[in-house]
Design a protein around this motif. Structure first.
Motif, PDB file in Angstrom:
ATOM      1  N   THR A 168      -3.237   8.172 -23.642  1.00  0.00           N
ATOM      2  CA  THR A 168      -3.745   7.160 -22.720  1.00  0.00           C
ATOM      3  C   THR A 168      -2.645   6.706 -21.767  1.00  0.00           C
ATOM      4  O   THR A 168      -1.451   6.831 -22.078  1.00  0.00           O
ATOM      5  N   PRO A 169      -3.026   6.146 -20.618  1.00  0.00           N
ATOM      6  CA  PRO A 169      -2.013   5.590 -19.720  1.00  0.00           C
ATOM      7  C   PRO A 169      -1.135   4.547 -20.418  1.00  0.00           C
ATOM      8  O   PRO A 169       0.070   4.480 -20.169  1.00  0.00           O
ATOM      9  N   GLN A 170      -1.738   3.760 -21.328  1.00  0.00           N
ATOM     10  CA  GLN A 170      -0.964   2.736 -22.039  1.00  0.00           C
ATOM     11  C   GLN A 170       0.101   3.361 -22.932  1.00  0.00           C
ATOM     12  O   GLN A 170       1.168   2.774 -23.129  1.00  0.00           O
ATOM     13  N   GLU A 171      -0.168   4.546 -23.476  1.00  0.00           N
ATOM     14  CA  GLU A 171       0.826   5.228 -24.307  1.00  0.00           C
ATOM     15  C   GLU A 171       1.922   5.869 -23.458  1.00  0.00           C
ATOM     16  O   GLU A 171       3.082   5.894 -23.852  1.00  0.00           O
ATOM     17  N   VAL A 172       1.545   6.374 -22.289  1.00  0.00           N
ATOM     18  CA  VAL A 172       2.486   7.089 -21.424  1.00  0.00           C
ATOM     19  C   VAL A 172       3.375   6.131 -20.636  1.00  0.00           C
ATOM     20  O   VAL A 172       4.565   6.400 -20.438  1.00  0.00           O
ATOM     21  N   TRP A 173       2.836   5.007 -20.194  1.00  0.00           N
ATOM     22  CA  TRP A 173       3.552   4.100 -19.295  1.00  0.00           C
ATOM     23  C   TRP A 173       4.948   3.715 -19.783  1.00  0.00           C
ATOM     24  O   TRP A 173       5.906   3.789 -18.998  1.00  0.00           O
ATOM     25  N   PRO A 174       5.147   3.297 -21.032  1.00  0.00           N
ATOM     26  CA  PRO A 174       6.502   2.889 -21.448  1.00  0.00           C
ATOM     27  C   PRO A 174       7.554   3.994 -21.270  1.00  0.00           C
ATOM     28  O   PRO A 174       8.721   3.700 -21.017  1.00  0.00           O
ATOM     29  N   PRO A 209       3.179  -2.538 -13.707  1.00  0.00           N
ATOM     30  CA  PRO A 209       2.717  -2.082 -15.014  1.00  0.00           C
ATOM     31  C   PRO A 209       1.190  -2.137 -15.162  1.00  0.00           C
ATOM     32  O   PRO A 209       0.623  -1.350 -15.921  1.00  0.00           O
ATOM     33  N   SER A 210       0.523  -3.016 -14.447  1.00  0.00           N
ATOM     34  CA  SER A 210      -0.939  -3.113 -14.573  1.00  0.00           C
ATOM     35  C   SER A 210      -1.646  -1.956 -13.875  1.00  0.00           C
ATOM     36  O   SER A 210      -2.769  -1.606 -14.231  1.00  0.00           O
ATOM     37  N   LYS A 211      -0.976  -1.348 -12.898  1.00  0.00           N
ATOM     38  CA  LYS A 211      -1.552  -0.201 -12.190  1.00  0.00           C
ATOM     39  C   LYS A 211      -0.793   1.089 -12.500  1.00  0.00           C
ATOM     40  O   LYS A 211      -1.056   2.125 -11.913  1.00  0.00           O
ATOM     41  N   TRP A 212       0.154   1.019 -13.418  1.00  0.00           N
ATOM     42  CA  TRP A 212       0.914   2.170 -13.935  1.00  0.00           C
ATOM     43  C   TRP A 212       1.577   2.994 -12.835  1.00  0.00           C
ATOM     44  O   TRP A 212       1.412   4.203 -12.748  1.00  0.00           O
ATOM     45  N   TYR A 213       2.361   2.343 -11.991  1.00  0.00           N
ATOM     46  CA  TYR A 213       3.093   3.110 -10.984  1.00  0.00           C
ATOM     47  C   TYR A 213       4.400   2.417 -10.631  1.00  0.00           C
ATOM     48  O   TYR A 213       4.586   1.222 -10.844  1.00  0.00           O
ATOM     49  N   PHE A 214       5.319   3.216 -10.080  1.00  0.00           N
ATOM     50  CA  PHE A 214       6.535   2.678  -9.469  1.00  0.00           C
ATOM     51  C   PHE A 214       6.929   3.599  -8.332  1.00  0.00           C
ATOM     52  O   PHE A 214       6.539   4.762  -8.275  1.00  0.00           O
ATOM     53  N   ASN A 215       7.691   3.051  -7.389  1.00  0.00           N
ATOM     54  CA  ASN A 215       8.253   3.899  -6.348  1.00  0.00           C
ATOM     55  C   ASN A 215       9.723   3.573  -6.176  1.00  0.00           C
ATOM     56  O   ASN A 215      10.189   2.491  -6.541  1.00  0.00           O
ATOM     57  N   TYR A 216      10.431   4.565  -5.665  1.00  0.00           N
ATOM     58  CA  TYR A 216      11.879   4.446  -5.534  1.00  0.00           C
ATOM     59  C   TYR A 216      12.347   5.280  -4.353  1.00  0.00           C
ATOM     60  O   TYR A 216      11.599   6.097  -3.812  1.00  0.00           O
ATOM     61  N   GLU A 217      13.611   5.051  -3.972  1.00  0.00           N
ATOM     62  CA  GLU A 217      14.211   5.835  -2.890  1.00  0.00           C
ATOM     63  C   GLU A 217      15.584   6.330  -3.313  1.00  0.00           C
ATOM     64  O   GLU A 217      16.247   5.723  -4.150  1.00  0.00           O
ATOM     65  N   ALA A 218      15.987   7.446  -2.717  1.00  0.00           N
ATOM     66  CA  ALA A 218      17.332   7.970  -2.928  1.00  0.00           C
ATOM     67  C   ALA A 218      18.288   7.266  -1.980  1.00  0.00           C
ATOM     68  O   ALA A 218      17.960   7.051  -0.810  1.00  0.00           O
ATOM     69  N   LEU A 219      19.439   6.912  -2.497  1.00  0.00           N
ATOM     70  CA  LEU A 219      20.485   6.272  -1.690  1.00  0.00           C
ATOM     71  C   LEU A 219      21.643   7.264  -1.559  1.00  0.00           C
ATOM     72  O   LEU A 219      21.427   8.400  -1.193  1.00  0.00           O
ATOM     73  N   ASP A 220      22.864   6.814  -1.859  1.00  0.00           N
ATOM     74  CA  ASP A 220      24.041   7.687  -1.797  1.00  0.00           C
ATOM     75  C   ASP A 220      23.852   8.876  -2.739  1.00  0.00           C
ATOM     76  O   ASP A 220      23.315   8.728  -3.839  1.00  0.00           O
ATOM     77  N   ASN A 221      24.344  10.057  -2.301  1.00  0.00           N
ATOM     78  CA  ASN A 221      24.222  11.248  -3.123  1.00  0.00           C
ATOM     79  C   ASN A 221      25.116  12.341  -2.558  1.00  0.00           C
ATOM     80  O   ASN A 221      25.593  12.231  -1.435  1.00  0.00           O
ATOM     81  N   SER A 247      16.911  11.241   3.420  1.00  0.00           N
ATOM     82  CA  SER A 247      15.852  10.247   3.258  1.00  0.00           C
ATOM     83  C   SER A 247      14.868  10.790   2.231  1.00  0.00           C
ATOM     84  O   SER A 247      14.362  11.904   2.382  1.00  0.00           O
ATOM     85  N   TYR A 248      14.617  10.002   1.173  1.00  0.00           N
ATOM     86  CA  TYR A 248      13.696  10.433   0.126  1.00  0.00           C
ATOM     87  C   TYR A 248      13.050   9.208  -0.499  1.00  0.00           C
ATOM     88  O   TYR A 248      13.740   8.289  -0.941  1.00  0.00           O
ATOM     89  N   PHE A 249      11.719   9.168  -0.480  1.00  0.00           N
ATOM     90  CA  PHE A 249      10.929   8.118  -1.110  1.00  0.00           C
ATOM     91  C   PHE A 249       9.929   8.791  -2.039  1.00  0.00           C
ATOM     92  O   PHE A 249       9.334   9.816  -1.686  1.00  0.00           O
ATOM     93  N   SER A 250       9.715   8.207  -3.217  1.00  0.00           N
ATOM     94  CA  SER A 250       8.841   8.827  -4.191  1.00  0.00           C
ATOM     95  C   SER A 250       8.025   7.779  -4.932  1.00  0.00           C
ATOM     96  O   SER A 250       8.479   6.650  -5.128  1.00  0.00           O
ATOM     97  N   THR A 251       6.827   8.182  -5.356  1.00  0.00           N
ATOM     98  CA  THR A 251       5.978   7.355  -6.198  1.00  0.00           C
ATOM     99  C   THR A 251       5.578   8.170  -7.416  1.00  0.00           C
ATOM    100  O   THR A 251       5.164   9.320  -7.288  1.00  0.00           O
ATOM    101  N   ILE A 252       5.721   7.547  -8.583  1.00  0.00           N
ATOM    102  CA  ILE A 252       5.255   8.136  -9.834  1.00  0.00           C
ATOM    103  C   ILE A 252       4.140   7.221 -10.328  1.00  0.00           C
ATOM    104  O   ILE A 252       4.327   6.001 -10.423  1.00  0.00           O
ATOM    105  N   LYS A 253       2.966   7.811 -10.610  1.00  0.00           N
ATOM    106  CA  LYS A 253       1.880   6.978 -11.114  1.00  0.00           C
ATOM    107  C   LYS A 253       1.087   7.717 -12.181  1.00  0.00           C
ATOM    108  O   LYS A 253       1.107   8.948 -12.245  1.00  0.00           O
TER     109      LYS A 253
END
Length: 164
Positions: A18-24, A86-98, A104-110
């Motif tokens: 379930t999403p609840q099991e995967v989210w953590p 957490p209620s919609k099971w997603y986050f997004n992030y960007e790449a900085l120094d590397n 430029s890189y933006f990503s969403t995991i849901k």
């Protein structure tokens, strides 16, 4: 002429989880080393755990043979958590120094329920928007994302089974 932005997404199903099991497993911004074997190191640089503004350091060790000797290179990236829900099971992030050629890189995991029913399992989706990245073509980068999300899903599934 400059190449346009790369945009794409890949997904993998976790039948019976379930999403609840995967989210953590996904919500912990430092879990990459557990679920993505190509990542050697992942730790907090600054910020509050689970809150936007959190910055992580990720690295991979790459060995290449050149002229009869092996060369070890550490590829690294700082990534900033932009949003997490957490209620919609997603986050997004960007790449900085590397040192990976990322400008430029933006990503969403849901996490999405399969067929609208959470008990049937879920799908993990990884979408991104990036400027072209050195050392990759669009197709090779999409293949990298696709392989990575399937590896993560498989390893998360194993972790859930071992604790359930």
């Amino acid at each position: 002429m400059a190449e346009s932005k790369w945009e794409g997404k890949a997904s993998a199903n976790l039948v019976g989880s379930t999403p609840q099991e995967v989210w953590p497993h996904l919500a912990d911004f430092f879990n990459l080393t557990k679920y993505l074997p190509s990542i050697d190191t992942c730790y907090k640089i600054e910020g509050e755990d689970g809150k936007p503004g959190l910055i992580r350091y990720c690295s991979s060790t790459i060995t290449s043979s050149s002229g009869g000797s092996d060369e070890v290179v550490i590829k690294w990236c700082h990534e900033k958590l932009l949003e997490i829900d957490p209620s919609k099971w997603y986050f997004n992030y960007e790449a900085l120094d590397n040192n990976m050629g990322i400008r430029s890189y933006f990503s969403t995991i849901k996490i999405l329920p399969i067929d609208g029913g959470e008990e049937d399992g879920c799908e993990i989706e990884w979408s991104y928007s990036a400027d072209p990245i050195e050392g990759f073509t669009f197709d090779s980068f999409l293949a990298y994302i696709d392989t990575s999300i399937h590896t993560m899903a498989e390893n998360i599934g194993k972790a859930i089974q071992s604790t359930g």
